[in-house]
Design an enzyme around this catalytic site. Structure first.
Site, short mmCIF file in Angstrom:
data_model
loop_
_atom_site.label_atom_id
_atom_site.label_comp_id
_atom_site.label_asym_id
_atom_site.label_seq_id
_atom_site.Cartn_x
_atom_site.Cartn_y
_atom_site.Cartn_z
N GLU A 141 6.48 11.04 2.49
CA GLU A 141 5.06 10.72 2.54
C GLU A 141 4.24 12.01 2.57
OE1 GLU A 141 3.26 7.90 2.58
OE2 GLU A 141 4.72 6.31 3.00
N HIS B 31 6.24 5.90 -5.66
CA HIS B 31 6.22 4.52 -5.16
C HIS B 31 5.65 3.56 -6.21
CE1 HIS B 31 5.46 1.84 -1.35
NE2 HIS B 31 6.47 1.42 -2.08
N ASP C 174 0.64 4.84 -5.42
CA ASP C 174 0.90 6.18 -4.88
C ASP C 174 2.16 6.79 -5.46
OD1 ASP C 174 2.19 4.09 -3.22
OD2 ASP C 174 2.85 5.72 -1.93
ZN LIG Z 1 4.00 4.32 -0.73
#
Ligand SMILES: [Zn+2]
Length: 268
Positions: A139, A177, A187
């Protein structure tokens, strides 16, 4: 009143200054859960003695740990790294990632790479439907609408280099993703430097300079070969463009886009 406010500020300051203290409770839960998995691994499987699978247990001497074969990159869609760390340390959220990289380049490692984080959700790439089981989730602190900082990308490249080497992850298997969940996710955002990553060996890129598009080329089939779930062709097209075209993310394929797909699919 004056004193209690002062002590409150002091407590908050002390809490912030010591990150292990701040996450002591969730770190304890992590340790407990890791211990439970470790004892599970030590057990001799029970299923072999059931009526369904009569037989004897013969432990082999030759085995290793399963390794991740994909890296999935995300943006957090939150406004601060701390917010994401908090989200991923609250049991009720049921979401996590192996790494969270902050805008200043700080790398937070949150889970042993051998274990399964909950970052991919309902997703599909090629015939892989349990992406969490085969991937590392990373992330990047980013609200979804802003460019990624240089320090953040530098740290990301460092992490990717180690992951690729340790786990022998194929170049093609560094994806986003949105690539694996085109109907649900967007994203990392269109500012993510996929071309720069590809130049460093993480993900494929294209060169359409000498590409002559065959007249009967089926672009959807091309996207499917690359890995996209093309059940929803509009979503698949949008996800492809978010990754490989970026400046135009309209769900409509131009001849230039089709050339990119034609050049790309032969690399997968
Ligand atoms: Zn994601």
């Amino acid at each position: 009143m004056k004193y209690s406010l002062f002590s409150l500020i002091l407590i908050v300051m002390l809490g912030n200054s010591c990150s292990t203290g701040k996450y002591a409770a969730s770190n304890k839960i992590y340790k407990q859960q890791a211990k439970a998995f470790a004892s599970e691994l030590k057990k001799q499987p029970a299923g072999v003695d059931s009526a369904m699978m009569a037989g004897q247990w013969v432990g082999t001497t030759n085995f290793g740990m399963r390794k991740p074969n994909f890296v999935i990159i995300h943006h957090t869609a939150q406004t601060a790294c701390d917010t994401t760390l908090r989200t991923f340390t609250l049991p009720r959220t049921q979401v996590s990632a192996h790494y969270v990289i902050c805008k200043d380049g700080t790398i937070n490692h949150m889970l042993n790479d051998y274990l399964r984080a909950w970052h991919a959700g309902n997703s599909k790439w090629g015939n892989v439907t349990d992406v969490n089981s085969v991937s590392i989730g990373i992330e990047l602190d980013n609200n979804g609408f802003e460019p990624f900082s240089e320090a953040q990308i530098k740290s990301l490249l460092d992490v990717l280099k180690k992951l690729k080497k340790d786990n022998n992850i194929p170049t093609a298997n560094f994806i986003g993703h949105a690539d694996i969940a085109p109907k649900r996710k967007v994203d990392p955002n269109k500012y993510f430097p996929w071309q720069q990553l590809a130049a460093n060996g993480f993900g494929n890129w294209y060169d359409t300079a000498n590409v002559k598009l065959p007249e009967n080329f089926n672009a959807m089939q091309g996207l499917r070969i690359i890995g996209y779930d093309t059940k929803d062709s509009v979503a698949a097209t949008r996800a492809f463009k978010l990754h490989f075209v970026q400046q135009d993310v309209e769900a409509k394929l131009t001849d230039a886009d089709r050339k990119i797909i034609y050049d790309l699919y032969r690399k997968y």
